[in-house]
Design an enzyme around this catalytic site. Sequence first.
Site, PDB file in Angstrom:
ATOM      1  N   ASP A  27      28.879  43.778  29.958  1.00 22.87           N
ATOM      2  CA  ASP A  27      30.026  44.044  30.719  1.00 22.87           C
ATOM      3  C   ASP A  27      30.010  45.453  31.353  1.00 22.87           C
ATOM      4  OD1 ASP A  27      32.790  43.624  31.350  1.00 22.87           O
ATOM      5  OD2 ASP A  27      33.648  44.028  29.175  1.00 22.87           O
ATOM      6  N   SER A  30      28.230  35.761  42.424  1.00 20.79           N
ATOM      7  CA  SER A  30      28.869  35.779  41.254  1.00 20.79           C
ATOM      8  C   SER A  30      28.358  34.842  40.304  1.00 20.79           C
ATOM      9  CB  SER A  30      30.371  35.545  41.348  1.00 20.79           C
ATOM     10  OG  SER A  30      30.930  35.755  40.243  1.00 20.79           O
ATOM     11  N   LEU A  31      29.066  34.539  39.051  1.00 18.02           N
ATOM     12  CA  LEU A  31      28.810  33.540  38.181  1.00 18.02           C
ATOM     13  C   LEU A  31      29.708  32.590  37.949  1.00 18.02           C
ATOM     14  CD1 LEU A  31      26.424  35.377  35.708  1.00 18.02           C
ATOM     15  CD2 LEU A  31      25.524  33.855  37.072  1.00 18.02           C
ATOM     16  N   TYR A  53      43.380  37.025  33.132  1.00 17.92           N
ATOM     17  CA  TYR A  53      42.715  36.961  34.446  1.00 17.92           C
ATOM     18  C   TYR A  53      42.341  35.423  34.867  1.00 17.92           C
ATOM     19  CZ  TYR A  53      40.109  37.683  38.683  1.00 17.92           C
ATOM     20  OH  TYR A  53      39.735  37.703  39.936  1.00 17.92           O
ATOM     21  N   ASP A  54      41.269  35.086  33.847  1.00 14.41           N
ATOM     22  CA  ASP A  54      40.590  33.913  34.026  1.00 14.41           C
ATOM     23  C   ASP A  54      41.556  32.502  33.866  1.00 14.41           C
ATOM     24  OD1 ASP A  54      38.255  34.994  34.273  1.00 14.41           O
ATOM     25  OD2 ASP A  54      37.685  34.828  32.218  1.00 14.41           O
ATOM     26  N   GLU A  85      20.620  34.876  28.278  1.00 18.86           N
ATOM     27  CA  GLU A  85      20.765  36.656  28.108  1.00 18.86           C
ATOM     28  C   GLU A  85      22.212  36.911  27.949  1.00 18.86           C
ATOM     29  OE1 GLU A  85      19.931  37.764  32.098  1.00 18.86           O
ATOM     30  OE2 GLU A  85      18.038  36.482  31.997  1.00 18.86           O
ATOM     31  N   CYS A 137      61.317  67.527  16.566  1.00 19.74           N
ATOM     32  CA  CYS A 137      61.867  68.968  16.611  1.00 19.74           C
ATOM     33  C   CYS A 137      63.287  68.872  17.492  1.00 19.74           C
ATOM     34  CB  CYS A 137      60.942  69.976  17.153  1.00 19.74           C
ATOM     35  SG  CYS A 137      60.622  69.767  19.062  1.00 19.74           S
ATOM     36  N   GLU A 172      23.144  45.845  36.033  1.00 17.83           N
ATOM     37  CA  GLU A 172      24.432  46.146  35.574  1.00 17.83           C
ATOM     38  C   GLU A 172      24.295  47.628  35.162  1.00 17.83           C
ATOM     39  OE1 GLU A 172      26.521  43.286  35.926  1.00 17.83           O
ATOM     40  OE2 GLU A 172      28.106  44.000  34.778  1.00 17.83           O
ATOM     41  N   CYS A 204      57.082  66.952  24.839  1.00 17.57           N
ATOM     42  CA  CYS A 204      57.856  67.716  24.285  1.00 17.57           C
ATOM     43  C   CYS A 204      57.348  69.296  24.565  1.00 17.57           C
ATOM     44  CB  CYS A 204      57.906  67.644  22.717  1.00 17.57           C
ATOM     45  SG  CYS A 204      58.499  69.228  21.597  1.00 17.57           S
ATOM     46  N   LYS A 234      31.962  32.619  28.457  1.00 25.09           N
ATOM     47  CA  LYS A 234      32.668  33.847  27.999  1.00 25.09           C
ATOM     48  C   LYS A 234      33.267  33.696  26.772  1.00 25.09           C
ATOM     49  CE  LYS A 234      34.733  36.195  31.162  1.00 25.09           C
ATOM     50  NZ  LYS A 234      35.008  37.632  31.889  1.00 25.09           N
ATOM     51  N   LYS A 257      25.555  38.776  28.561  1.00 24.82           N
ATOM     52  CA  LYS A 257      26.262  39.136  29.712  1.00 24.82           C
ATOM     53  C   LYS A 257      26.847  40.586  29.442  1.00 24.82           C
ATOM     54  CE  LYS A 257      29.878  37.626  32.979  1.00 24.82           C
ATOM     55  NZ  LYS A 257      30.587  38.679  33.084  1.00 24.82           N
ATOM     56  N   TYR A 286      18.391  42.211  35.317  1.00 23.40           N
ATOM     57  CA  TYR A 286      18.242  40.970  34.939  1.00 23.40           C
ATOM     58  C   TYR A 286      17.918  40.083  36.110  1.00 23.40           C
ATOM     59  CZ  TYR A 286      23.299  41.644  35.899  1.00 23.40           C
ATOM     60  OH  TYR A 286      24.287  41.856  36.544  1.00 23.40           O
ATOM     61  N   CYS A 329      62.718  65.260  21.616  1.00 19.03           N
ATOM     62  CA  CYS A 329      61.375  65.273  20.874  1.00 19.03           C
ATOM     63  C   CYS A 329      61.900  64.708  19.589  1.00 19.03           C
ATOM     64  CB  CYS A 329      60.593  66.267  20.671  1.00 19.03           C
ATOM     65  SG  CYS A 329      59.526  66.505  19.268  1.00 19.03           S
ATOM     66  N   ARG A 335      27.993  45.698  44.333  1.00 21.88           N
ATOM     67  CA  ARG A 335      28.215  44.505  44.566  1.00 21.88           C
ATOM     68  C   ARG A 335      29.035  44.242  46.118  1.00 21.88           C
ATOM     69  NH1 ARG A 335      30.078  39.571  40.931  1.00 21.88           N
ATOM     70  NH2 ARG A 335      31.882  40.548  41.398  1.00 21.88           N
ATOM     71  N   LYS A 350      20.426  30.499  31.970  1.00 23.01           N
ATOM     72  CA  LYS A 350      19.986  30.431  33.537  1.00 23.01           C
ATOM     73  C   LYS A 350      18.588  29.543  33.400  1.00 23.01           C
ATOM     74  CE  LYS A 350      20.697  35.267  34.578  1.00 23.01           C
ATOM     75  NZ  LYS A 350      20.330  36.660  34.804  1.00 23.01           N
ATOM     76  N   CYS A 370      57.332  73.070  17.559  1.00 29.62           N
ATOM     77  CA  CYS A 370      57.323  71.835  17.371  1.00 29.62           C
ATOM     78  C   CYS A 370      56.455  71.427  16.070  1.00 29.62           C
ATOM     79  CB  CYS A 370      57.173  70.849  18.477  1.00 29.62           C
ATOM     80  SG  CYS A 370      57.041  69.205  17.745  1.00 29.62           S
TER      81      CYS A 370
HETATM   82  S1  IVH Z   1      22.963  36.948  36.925  1.00 26.48           S
HETATM   83  C1  IVH Z   1      22.757  35.105  40.856  1.00 26.48           C
HETATM   84  N1  IVH Z   1      22.777  38.114  34.400  1.00 26.48           N
HETATM   85  O1  IVH Z   1      27.905  39.243  35.490  1.00 26.48           O
HETATM   86  C2  IVH Z   1      23.249  35.351  39.456  1.00 26.48           C
HETATM   87  N2  IVH Z   1      24.720  38.597  35.426  1.00 26.48           N
HETATM   88  O2  IVH Z   1      30.324  37.511  36.420  1.00 26.48           O
HETATM   89  C3  IVH Z   1      23.694  36.886  39.369  1.00 26.48           C
HETATM   90  N3  IVH Z   1      26.357  40.135  34.520  1.00 26.48           N
HETATM   91  O3  IVH Z   1      28.093  39.537  38.800  1.00 26.48           O
HETATM   92  C4  IVH Z   1      24.128  37.345  38.082  1.00 26.48           C
HETATM   93  N4  IVH Z   1      25.101  40.242  32.598  1.00 26.48           N
HETATM   94  O4  IVH Z   1      27.661  41.625  37.420  1.00 26.48           O
HETATM   95  C5  IVH Z   1      23.615  38.077  35.367  1.00 26.48           C
HETATM   96  N5  IVH Z   1      22.467  38.703  32.257  1.00 26.48           N
HETATM   97  C6  IVH Z   1      23.244  38.781  33.261  1.00 26.48           C
HETATM   98  C7  IVH Z   1      24.451  39.574  33.394  1.00 26.48           C
HETATM   99  C8  IVH Z   1      25.131  39.333  34.610  1.00 26.48           C
HETATM  100  C9  IVH Z   1      26.152  40.604  33.238  1.00 26.48           C
HETATM  101  C10 IVH Z   1      27.457  40.213  35.399  1.00 26.48           C
HETATM  102  C11 IVH Z   1      26.836  40.539  37.047  1.00 26.48           C
HETATM  103  C12 IVH Z   1      27.632  39.292  37.733  1.00 26.48           C
HETATM  104  C13 IVH Z   1      28.710  38.917  36.751  1.00 26.48           C
HETATM  105  C14 IVH Z   1      28.997  37.501  37.077  1.00 26.48           C
END
Ligand code: IVH
Length: 712
Positions: free
Chosen positions: A156, A121-122, A75-76, A152, A458, A219, A473, A361, A154, A271, A455, A175, A337, A478
Amino acid sequence: MNAFISEVAARRVGFFRVVRCALGFVAAGAAAQTVPPATTPAVAREEIAALRTEIARHDALYHRQAAPEISDGDYDALKRKLRTWEARFPDAAREVPAVAEVGDDRSGLFKTYRHGERMLSLEKAYTEAELRAFAARAEKALGKRDVAFVIEPKFDGLAVSVTFEQGRLVRAVTRGNGIEGDEVTAHVRAIAGLPRVLRGPAGGEGAGGLPAVIEMRGEVYVPFAEFQRVNAEREAAGEARFANPRALAAGTLRQLDAAEVGRRGLAVVFYGIGACEPTGARPTTQRGLHEKIRAWGLPGVSDLWPASGADAAWRAVQAVERARAGFAFPTDGAVVKLDEVAAQRELGVGESAPRWAVAYKFAAARAETRLRAITIQVGRTGVLTPVAELEPVVLAGSTVARATLHNREEIARRDLRVGDFVYVEKAGEIIPALAGVNRARRSAEAVPFVFPTACPACGTGVVQRAGEVAVRCPGAACPAQLRRRIEHFASKAGVDIEGLGPAMIDALVERGVVQELADLYRLRPDDVVAPGKNPGKSAERLLAAIAASRRAELARVLYGLGIPQVGAVAARELARECGSLEAVAALGEKTPAAGASAAVRAAAAHFAEPRHRAGVKELIAAGLRPMGAEAGAGGRALAGKTFVLTGTLPTLSRAQATAKIEAAGGRVSASVSARTDYVVVGTDAGGKREQARTLQVPVIDEAELLRLIETK
Ligand code: IVH
């Protein structure tokens, strides 16, 4: 559209990271490598439109249906490819309709609510160079070096904003599109460990005072142990597994029944903050915010890495990646951050993400190998599952030779052919997945797979029920289904017959000595001689284990019968409600009462079939006498579970933890084996954590142990 994916995939043979580097971070140089130089604007418009549509489709699959079709990496890569085209052909990019930058997770099922402050988002970084470029931009903008960062994990999961007014939880919102999201207050309230009232005096910005209104950003996620438990139960009940913990979290928040949240083991971590009144109550550093989160009694990030300057930030990111294997929660990266809120303000916010933070990532471990064959497994309920048989390949430290292909449609959708070169990936998930096909290496000999119409075990003609993807099946006799039924009945969560493994089960079914479950209790020593072995101790031991299982707990017997929709939890409920095996089977003789529980309804439907009631009668005739729910340790939270403790736990001593586990019916063992249910880790945990990983035993922390004891 698949052409895009496979093209992206094709470029990433071998050194995944290196190729990611080459693609660059919207770098003009990278654009030159990936966009054909002779392209006309018309072609560029088409390409950009196609990429945007495809990305929007994947956004919808990921956010709204919680059913992604491609890996995060792919995706990325699509997004990156779009960026490269846009940078190269800005005019074409303007002429084509835009796609929303922030994935929209609104489902249409809930009331929506407008966030007090936008949910951002980030920006993402995939390489050391990209991370350093972020740090360099920050240092340049601030005009100083060795800037203070906080790193920190991230998480999931699914982003949520939880509003507290005068310290009371009033609302929770997803969100959505960043401006407004789904209101999921009832669901979020049901998350264990989320206080509804913040600790501390209400009213004002004074030291320790609670803000009048604050949006806490965090999250919702599912810890690995819970993910495995839920999937095991779903499998036992004949339901589809969740692909990964994120899909489970997102799917559960989209369920209309909020009570389901408690059963699915959802958790939340905070967070960040959004709107805050009075503004003076805002912490002045990210570290300060984490302290506040803890002081208010909210679940916070327990692993933080402070770093000063780019070198230290990069080292911290690598430390998170190393530590990740021991986390009880799923992570897909590390978030870097700026620590000082004043510095964050100075850098400000870009189009959809702050300039003061970046998400690095982690690359999913990926390997390319050949698809040797596709085989078909017939499950306990007769479902035919195609399995990819691969040329063995080492992936993240273990050898992968098989991967599930889920169902017939999945093979068609991927246009998978035997002989193809395929990518296997292991991200946060424990189970490797087939991530794509390298079309560039397809040879003329690669043959499409013809899904069987009978199958393979069987020979009965297969059927597909309306509205289902599964092909089944329907054969009552079986042997493949029988094997799986025996395996399930004898499993650890079932009546737990030690020594009755797959090879022995195969032999018993092949020789025809076991044709139904009850036959297990009629076996004689000659029947259980292991293939190619002499009769002796092992046969004796197996017969003793089978005999002992006659007195298994009722809940385990009920689970072991494999009643559709009845996992371990529902089986306990049935045992409590009915008290005996006879009473459960008798449910099939009449229509359940209007207010009957889901477990009772499921059992009634199953035992409405005379052959299922007859099966139970046979088991009883063969001497099965389950212990009632009240007689054994069945009612206790950790009954039958084995734990291994390692490292120093935050609040409990070894002896205290052991006493708690034993009081709840569990056992503590000194070493990790395949029979260990959980490894509880504290700080300075040694090699046991690694062993747990290798043996795929869930790793939990003290808080989770306490939750298991309290909530089960
Ligand atoms: S900070 C303004 N910190 O990652 C900053 N996000 O891809 C807002 N996420 O939408 C996010 N761990 O859902 C922040 N330690 C963390 C996080 C985190 C997971 C998620 C979050 C965000 C997404 C961005």
